[in-house]
Design a protein around this motif. Structure first.
Motif, PDB file in Angstrom:
ATOM      1  N   MET A   1       0.819  -1.218   0.000  1.00 41.16           N
ATOM      2  CA  MET A   1       0.000   0.000   0.000  1.00 41.16           C
ATOM      3  C   MET A   1       0.849   1.263   0.000  1.00 41.16           C
ATOM      4  SD  MET A   1      -2.828   1.281   2.763  1.00 41.16           S
ATOM      5  CE  MET A   1      -1.734   2.370   3.663  1.00 41.16           C
ATOM      6  N   LEU A   2       1.951   1.272   0.742  1.00 43.80           N
ATOM      7  CA  LEU A   2       2.796   2.450   0.827  1.00 43.80           C
ATOM      8  C   LEU A   2       4.041   2.340  -0.051  1.00 43.80           C
ATOM      9  CD1 LEU A   2       2.560   3.314   4.637  1.00 43.80           C
ATOM     10  CD2 LEU A   2       1.418   4.417   2.718  1.00 43.80           C
ATOM     11  N   GLY A   3       4.003   1.427  -0.996  1.00 42.83           N
ATOM     12  CA  GLY A   3       5.118   1.307  -1.924  1.00 42.83           C
ATOM     13  C   GLY A   3       6.340   0.661  -1.283  1.00 42.83           C
ATOM     14  N   SER A   4       7.432   0.692  -2.009  1.00 40.54           N
ATOM     15  CA  SER A   4       8.662   0.108  -1.502  1.00 40.54           C
ATOM     16  C   SER A   4       9.239   0.959  -0.383  1.00 40.54           C
ATOM     17  CB  SER A   4       9.687  -0.007  -2.636  1.00 40.54           C
ATOM     18  OG  SER A   4      10.093   1.297  -3.046  1.00 40.54           O
ATOM     19  N   ALA A   5      10.149   0.354   0.391  1.00 35.10           N
ATOM     20  CA  ALA A   5      10.783   1.100   1.478  1.00 35.10           C
ATOM     21  C   ALA A   5      11.564   2.285   0.934  1.00 35.10           C
ATOM     22  CB  ALA A   5      11.706   0.164   2.268  1.00 35.10           C
ATOM     23  N   GLN A   6      12.232   2.127  -0.203  1.00 36.06           N
ATOM     24  CA  GLN A   6      13.010   3.211  -0.792  1.00 36.06           C
ATOM     25  C   GLN A   6      12.108   4.354  -1.240  1.00 36.06           C
ATOM     26  OE1 GLN A   6      15.373   1.988  -4.144  1.00 36.06           O
ATOM     27  NE2 GLN A   6      16.412   3.951  -4.343  1.00 36.06           N
ATOM     28  N   ALA A   7      10.989   4.022  -1.898  1.00 37.81           N
ATOM     29  CA  ALA A   7      10.068   5.062  -2.355  1.00 37.81           C
ATOM     30  C   ALA A   7       9.429   5.775  -1.167  1.00 37.81           C
ATOM     31  CB  ALA A   7       8.976   4.446  -3.235  1.00 37.81           C
ATOM     32  N   PHE A   8       9.092   5.035  -0.126  1.00 36.27           N
ATOM     33  CA  PHE A   8       8.474   5.647   1.053  1.00 36.27           C
ATOM     34  C   PHE A   8       9.435   6.621   1.729  1.00 36.27           C
ATOM     35  CE2 PHE A   8       7.334   5.595   5.602  1.00 36.27           C
ATOM     36  CZ  PHE A   8       6.004   5.993   5.511  1.00 36.27           C
ATOM     37  N   ARG A   9      10.691   6.258   1.788  1.00 35.98           N
ATOM     38  CA  ARG A   9      11.668   7.162   2.405  1.00 35.98           C
ATOM     39  C   ARG A   9      11.810   8.435   1.577  1.00 35.98           C
ATOM     40  NH1 ARG A   9      14.226   5.708   6.641  1.00 35.98           N
ATOM     41  NH2 ARG A   9      15.681   7.459   6.375  1.00 35.98           N
ATOM     42  N   ALA A  10      11.846   8.284   0.263  1.00 33.19           N
ATOM     43  CA  ALA A  10      12.018   9.463  -0.592  1.00 33.19           C
ATOM     44  C   ALA A  10      10.790  10.362  -0.545  1.00 33.19           C
ATOM     45  CB  ALA A  10      12.298   9.015  -2.031  1.00 33.19           C
ATOM     46  N   ARG A  11       9.605   9.757  -0.477  1.00 31.49           N
ATOM     47  CA  ARG A  11       8.361  10.546  -0.581  1.00 31.49           C
ATOM     48  C   ARG A  11       7.932  11.118   0.761  1.00 31.49           C
ATOM     49  NH1 ARG A  11       3.878  10.227  -4.141  1.00 31.49           N
ATOM     50  NH2 ARG A  11       2.962  12.320  -4.095  1.00 31.49           N
ATOM     51  N   PHE A  12       8.207  10.389   1.862  1.00 30.67           N
ATOM     52  CA  PHE A  12       7.659  10.810   3.145  1.00 30.67           C
ATOM     53  C   PHE A  12       8.707  10.956   4.249  1.00 30.67           C
ATOM     54  CE2 PHE A  12       4.108   8.541   1.033  1.00 30.67           C
ATOM     55  CZ  PHE A  12       3.223   9.603   0.946  1.00 30.67           C
ATOM     56  N   VAL A  13       9.534   9.933   4.452  1.00 31.79           N
ATOM     57  CA  VAL A  13      10.425   9.929   5.613  1.00 31.79           C
ATOM     58  C   VAL A  13      11.380  11.116   5.583  1.00 31.79           C
ATOM     59  CG1 VAL A  13      12.219   8.668   6.851  1.00 31.79           C
ATOM     60  CG2 VAL A  13      10.247   7.443   5.913  1.00 31.79           C
ATOM     61  N   ASN A  14      12.092  11.285   4.488  1.00 34.18           N
ATOM     62  CA  ASN A  14      13.071  12.378   4.427  1.00 34.18           C
ATOM     63  C   ASN A  14      12.429  13.757   4.520  1.00 34.18           C
ATOM     64  OD1 ASN A  14      15.130  10.498   4.241  1.00 34.18           O
ATOM     65  ND2 ASN A  14      15.203  10.541   2.000  1.00 34.18           N
ATOM     66  N   PRO A  15      11.359  14.040   3.769  1.00 35.45           N
ATOM     67  CA  PRO A  15      10.739  15.369   3.910  1.00 35.45           C
ATOM     68  C   PRO A  15      10.199  15.643   5.307  1.00 35.45           C
ATOM     69  CG  PRO A  15      10.004  14.298   1.896  1.00 35.45           C
ATOM     70  CD  PRO A  15      10.765  13.268   2.678  1.00 35.45           C
ATOM     71  N   ILE A  16       9.667  14.627   5.990  1.00 33.77           N
ATOM     72  CA  ILE A  16       9.044  14.861   7.297  1.00 33.77           C
ATOM     73  C   ILE A  16      10.086  14.891   8.405  1.00 33.77           C
ATOM     74  CG2 ILE A  16       7.485  13.861   9.033  1.00 33.77           C
ATOM     75  CD1 ILE A  16       5.783  12.821   6.712  1.00 33.77           C
ATOM     76  N   GLU A  17      10.967  13.890   8.454  1.00 39.98           N
ATOM     77  CA  GLU A  17      11.906  13.814   9.565  1.00 39.98           C
ATOM     78  C   GLU A  17      13.038  14.826   9.453  1.00 39.98           C
ATOM     79  OE1 GLU A  17      11.292   9.112  10.783  1.00 39.98           O
ATOM     80  OE2 GLU A  17      13.234   9.776  10.056  1.00 39.98           O
ATOM     81  N   ARG A  18      13.460  15.138   8.228  1.00 41.49           N
ATOM     82  CA  ARG A  18      14.586  16.063   8.071  1.00 41.49           C
ATOM     83  C   ARG A  18      14.127  17.512   7.924  1.00 41.49           C
ATOM     84  NH1 ARG A  18      18.477  12.848   3.718  1.00 41.49           N
ATOM     85  NH2 ARG A  18      18.801  10.948   4.964  1.00 41.49           N
ATOM     86  N   GLU A  19      13.034  17.703   7.169  1.00 43.14           N
ATOM     87  CA  GLU A  19      12.624  19.063   6.829  1.00 43.14           C
ATOM     88  C   GLU A  19      11.335  19.498   7.513  1.00 43.14           C
ATOM     89  OE1 GLU A  19      12.364  19.004   2.585  1.00 43.14           O
ATOM     90  OE2 GLU A  19      14.228  17.851   2.390  1.00 43.14           O
ATOM     91  N   HIS A  20      10.695  18.602   8.276  1.00 42.08           N
ATOM     92  CA  HIS A  20       9.410  18.902   8.922  1.00 42.08           C
ATOM     93  C   HIS A  20       8.418  19.467   7.900  1.00 42.08           C
ATOM     94  CE1 HIS A  20      10.727  18.972  13.407  1.00 42.08           C
ATOM     95  NE2 HIS A  20      11.131  17.894  12.756  1.00 42.08           N
ATOM     96  N   ASP A  21       8.319  18.789   6.766  1.00 46.19           N
ATOM     97  CA  ASP A  21       7.467  19.225   5.665  1.00 46.19           C
ATOM     98  C   ASP A  21       6.006  18.950   6.023  1.00 46.19           C
ATOM     99  OD1 ASP A  21       6.069  19.585   3.325  1.00 46.19           O
ATOM    100  OD2 ASP A  21       7.591  18.681   2.046  1.00 46.19           O
ATOM    101  N   ALA A  22       5.247  20.021   6.297  1.00 45.75           N
ATOM    102  CA  ALA A  22       3.851  19.863   6.696  1.00 45.75           C
ATOM    103  C   ALA A  22       2.999  19.307   5.562  1.00 45.75           C
ATOM    104  CB  ALA A  22       3.289  21.202   7.169  1.00 45.75           C
ATOM    105  N   VAL A  23       3.348  19.614   4.319  1.00 45.96           N
ATOM    106  CA  VAL A  23       2.586  19.095   3.184  1.00 45.96           C
ATOM    107  C   VAL A  23       2.748  17.580   3.097  1.00 45.96           C
ATOM    108  CG1 VAL A  23       2.360  19.136   0.670  1.00 45.96           C
ATOM    109  CG2 VAL A  23       2.770  21.257   1.930  1.00 45.96           C
ATOM    110  N   ALA A  24       3.966  17.104   3.299  1.00 46.36           N
ATOM    111  CA  ALA A  24       4.196  15.653   3.271  1.00 46.36           C
ATOM    112  C   ALA A  24       3.454  14.964   4.410  1.00 46.36           C
ATOM    113  CB  ALA A  24       5.692  15.347   3.351  1.00 46.36           C
ATOM    114  N   VAL A  25       3.417  15.590   5.577  1.00 46.83           N
ATOM    115  CA  VAL A  25       2.664  15.031   6.704  1.00 46.83           C
ATOM    116  C   VAL A  25       1.189  14.932   6.349  1.00 46.83           C
ATOM    117  CG1 VAL A  25       1.877  15.455   9.053  1.00 46.83           C
ATOM    118  CG2 VAL A  25       4.266  15.785   8.476  1.00 46.83           C
TER     119      VAL A  25
END
Length: 965
Positions: free
Chosen positions: A662-686
């Motif tokens: 459902m959430l794609g591969s681990a690599q795609a999930f990190r690129a799309r969500f993990v890095n923007p949220i954990e590193r940049e606190h991207d509210a749009v990604a959240v």
């Protein structure tokens, strides 16, 4: 507002001024402490205020403007006008940690500050308590009224308060109260003459806030007349942008100039264009003088041609685009009004629309989950207009930033539009499965423009909109429990998701009864008609410590449920196991056996797999996680109070178990969500992640009064101890040895040395004997060797003296072994149970049952890992964390052993740490850290290994107040 809202908010109430408030107690205290210097625990942070927030129904019948507002009591702190001006002036309206209401107040203050800097303030005398005082106020007049009217039109409804105050009333009070402190701050910020002499009574009162020493009445009247004369000044310059007159539906405008009309606007009048055919010399002089200011503020206007019959400017498309992007803001900052066309800038966005029937094309038995077929298509929208295929093709061919679309002029980025149109045209059409839909939403290859909304009809629409229980589920006859309303809702949601064949995460807070909700689902399914009922059993996987609890709860709540426990050396295997499974409704096993007996479990034939304490599969690549995903089943459920403990990857791992892919591969999930949220606190990604996962996660928290109203309060406090001289000497020795060891070390050797030193420092903070591991005595010559243990003695004295019970958590089994005999001897207790990983299942069950009994032991010691989840220990109403774990979620799980349904007394939680040590500094970082939307939490101790040697020295060195005997 949502449960995950940790932003700082602001409320301005006429007569009361500014109140800073927040939904989340911890986040609010941290934000206020950082900005106002109010220490945590200060009584001012315990104040509360009543605010109005948008809700489903208004407390007083709704607002007249259509907004539904409800009253909410929140933590708040009041700010005096001078403090309010300073705080708001330092805030950035682009800061995502600020709520929209507070960003609005910052925007208003910045506009007010521009009026002040422009000199549009005058002095005023007023009387209070029979004394005259001076203050600054705005000049007033039409420009300022127009400014306030524009602000009133866009005021967030929450700022109107529970009483739905008129926006202009709030704004006028805000301006009246903050003009004076803003003016005074400007006076003191700019170097000027020396302090006024006592003879300059008015100037002295305006600068120093002293009383006015002169004759107040006549001076006040003279100032009022002067203010009136200022408001009768010359008309102001207004620049009005006029669209080209072109009737085509979609046109290029490269050769069509836009007219920027030069107008003058007298107070109370409409703007009038300045004509050169019938000249008015006075008006022309005023317009020329003010237009020169506009040309200085926005130099690009100096280069454009002018209309020979007027002062109007003729703008090519490039200048029009730049004016709208940059110039208008520069002109307005210089005090020049700019009137823009009604329809102007529009952003390109994607929309995903799916059509499904009212019910999925499968029964409860044959549902295929993420393989359900849906018909969905991508659409491209420009503003609120969804473009047709013909319009998209025309826009791509036009390749212009300014176009007339359906009779209205629109500005949009041509290159972005073209890329988005190509993206939509390249998407396949026709029916696809639900997994493909979510795969496109979570793909690492993000679309060229944002996905604004996902809408659906039928059963998928009900799922995405949160309508998880279209039909009520009756309380099962075989269930021996009274379900609370939210538990009934949980049963209906689980039954609904099961009917769709979609995996579900029941993420209720610890202690809200996830066990009884799952058992209610099993009882409900047993009572379905024979043609619908699934005959295969449910496999439940849980930690070993709670196997007995599941057995007891199943026998208690659903006596007719056939339960098989697959555990122990005598457990069945092969055909015997398969046969026994077929005769069961619920099979219980542990995570360790899930991986070990994976082959047997895969062959047994289960309808559903349920993971209790599902954070055990948070690491996607572990044997346990792989085994959980490998067991075939029609339906999957994860039960967890902490779907995210450390990193967002854990949420993906749990959801990948429930709905594979459902959430794609681990690599795609990190690129799309993990890095923007954990590193940049991207509210749009959240926001995007929550929108995708929300249909599959049901989350309720104990602090929400709409969920549970009879749970007592929980008081959390950090309690500090000093080190003894012996501890301080050991602490310094460990730090010095580590710094020497890592001086020339690199890579894993350096990281290992730092982590080992951190563990030893924790041991030193606990007790010298814990550090040495030499079995030496807890006390020496009647005195404590550990300041922390002396503090524990004081706490236990109070708790036991009041006849209450306490849980003591430690992350170190060795520390538990050290203090249990001392506690037993010091307080003359027959027994102090110690639950840790080495205790057998039967002994664990016996410890819990004995502690929960009426005459059970008053003290229980638990290791954080073994006793932090799955246990019901409500006999205790005190929890003490002896040594801090760097992950607050793990500590909260342990606290919830006592703070859960069944607890009738207020729970006191004490977190112990040593002053001036690593423990205190990391605690400050954890408590002061605002996590984005409650999704990204701390990442453990590993970050400390990356610090430079100097930074490590600063972090670990003792402070002067660390030691006390």
């Amino acid at each position: 507002m949502t449960d995950l809202d940790t932003r700082l908010h602001g409320l301005w109430t006429p007569g009361r001024g500014l109140q800073l408030w927040g939904h989340d107690e911890e986040a609010f205290a941290a934000a206020v402490g950082a900005r106002l210097g109010v220490p945590r625990g200060d009584r001012r942070l315990r104040r509360r205020a009543e605010v109005g927030v948008l809700g489903d129904a208004a407390a007083d019948g709704g607002a007249s403007d259509g907004h539904a507002v409800r009253r909410v009591s929140v933590p708040a702190i009041a700010c005096a006008p001078l403090t309010a001006a300073g705080v708001l002036g330092e805030l950035d309206p682009r800061d995502p940690s600020l709520g929209p209401d507070l960003r609005y107040l910052v925007h208003v203050l910045r506009g007010l500050d521009r009026w002040v800097q422009a000199g549009r303030v005058v002095p005023e005398l007023y009387r209070a308590d029979d004394e005259w005082y001076a203050r600054w106020r705005l000049v007033g007049g039409e420009p300022q009224r127009a400014w306030l009217a524009e602000l009133a039109a866009v005021m967030p409804p929450v700022l109107r308060g529970p009483q739905l105050t008129q926006p202009m009333v709030v704004l006028e009070d805000f301006v009246a109260e903050l003009t004076d402190p803003l003016a005074r701050l400007r006076i003191w910020a700019d170097p000027g003459p020396e302090e006024p002499s006592p003879d300059d009574a008015l100037l002295r009162a305006l600068v120093t806030e002293e009383e006015f020493a002169g004759v107040g009445g006549p001076v006040a009247s003279a100032l009022e007349k002067w203010r009136e004369s200022l408001r009768a000044g010359e008309p102001e310059l207004v620049l009005r942008l006029v669209e080209p007159d072109d009737a085509d539906e979609l046109v290029l405008v490269d050769d069509s100039p836009w007219r920027l009309e030069v107008c003058l606007c007298a107070e109370g009048q409409a703007p009038v264009s300045v004509s050169l055919r019938v000249p008015d010399p006075h008006a022309i002089r005023i317009a020329v003088r003010q237009l020169s200011k506009a040309l200085t503020a926005y130099p690009r206007l100096q280069e454009v041609p002018r209309d020979p019959d007027s002062m109007d400017l003729l703008l090519p498309v490039a200048v029009v685009t730049d004016l709208m992007t940059y110039g208008a803001e520069a002109l307005q900052a210089a005090g020049v009004r700019v009137l823009l066309p009604r329809s102007w800038s529009a952003s390109a966005t994607l929309r995903l629309r799916a059509d499904t029937p009212e019910s999925p094309a499968s029964s409860a038995i044959s549902a295929v989950g993420m393989d359900q077929i849906v018909d969905y298509n991508w659409e491209l929208a420009l503003g609120d207009v969804v473009l047709t295929a013909t319009e998209m093709a025309q826009l791509v061919r036009a390749n212009a930033d300014l176009v007339r679309l359906r009779g209205e002029w629109v500005q949009a980025d041509a290159a972005t539009l073209a890329a988005a149109a190509r993206y939509v045209a390249g998407q396949p059409t026709g029916p696809r499965n639900l997994g493909a839909l979510f795969g496109e939403l979570t793909s690492a290859a993000a679309p060229p423009v944002p996905v604004e909304e996902v809408t659906a009809t039928g059963w998928l629409g009900a799922l995405l909109d949160g309508a998880h229980a279209p039909e009520p589920v009756p309380v099962p006859v075989g269930l021996r429990a009274d379900l609370r309303p939210y538990q009934q809702r949980g049963l209906e949601w689980l039954a609904y998701m099961s009917g769709l064949g979609l995996g579900a995460v029941l993420a209720d807070d610890m202690g809200l009864g996830k066990t009884v909700q799952l058992l209610a689902l099993l009882a409900h399914e047993r009572e379905l008609p024979a043609g619908v009922r699934e005959t295969r059993p449910t496999l439940l996987v849980c930690p070993m410590s709670v196997v007995g609890n599941w057995q007891r709860e199943a026998a208690r709540f659903v006596p007719g449920l056939r339960v098989l426990v697959h555990h122990g050396t005598g457990r069945l295997s092969g055909d015997e196991f398969v046969a026994q499974v077929a005769e069961s409704d619920l099979v219980i096993t542990t995570y360790a056996l899930l991986a070990k007996d994976r082959a047997h479990l895969c062959e047994a034939g289960f309808d559903r797999v349920v993971l209790d304490e599902a954070q055990h599969i948070k690491n996607h690549g572990t044997a346990q996680a792989r085994a959980a995903r490998a067991v075939p089943a029609r339906h999957r459920i994860a039960l967890t109070g902490t779907p995210v403990e450390n990193r967002l990857d854990e949420l993906r791992s749990i959801l990948d178990f429930c709905n594979p892919g459902m959430l794609g591969s681990a690599q795609a999930f990190r690129a799309r969500f993990v890095n923007p949220i954990e590193r940049e606190h991207d509210a749009v990604a959240v926001s995007r992640l929550r929108a995708i996962t929300a249909p599959f996660v049901l989350r309720r928290v104990k602090t929400d009064p709409t969920v549970i109203s009879d749970l007592p309060d929980k008081l959390e406090m950090t309690v500090r101890a000093n080190l003894t001289a012996e501890q301080a000497a050991l602490y310094r020795a460990v730090v010095d040895a580590m710094l020497e060891q890592i001086k020339d070390a690199k890579g894993m050797k350096r990281k290992g040395a730092v982590l080992a030193a951190l563990t030893r420092l924790k041991q030193v903070c606990n007790h010298p004997a814990h550090f040495h591991g030499d079995g030496s005595s807890v006390m020496r010559r009647g005195r404590h060797r550990s300041g922390k243990l002396a503090l524990v003695e004081d706490i236990l004295d109070g708790v036991l003296g009041d006849g209450e019970r306490v849980l003591l958590f430690t992350q170190f089994r060795e520390f538990g072994d050290l203090i249990v005999p001392w506690i037993r001897e010091r307080f003359d207790l027959a027994e102090v149970p110690f639950l840790h990983g080495g205790v057998s299942k039967s002994r664990r069950d016996g410890m819990v049952e004995e502690f929960q009994s009426e005459d059970g032991p008053p003290v229980m010691v638990l290791s954080l890992k073994a006793g932090g989840t799955g246990l019901n220990l409500t006999a205790a109403n005190h929890v003490v964390h002896l040594d801090r774990w760097w992950n607050p979620a793990v500590e909260n799980q342990a606290t919830d052993r006592a703070y859960r349904i069944g607890q009738r007394r207020d729970v006191q939680v004490r977190k112990l740490l040593c002053v001036g040590t690593l423990e205190e500094r990391v605690d400050e970082m954890l408590t002061g850290k605002q996590e984005l939307a409650d999704l990204a939490v701390g990442v453990g101790e590993s970050w400390m290994t990356e610090l430079s040697t100097d930074a490590l020295r600063d972090l670990l060195m003792l402070t002067e107040d660390a030691v006390a005997e």
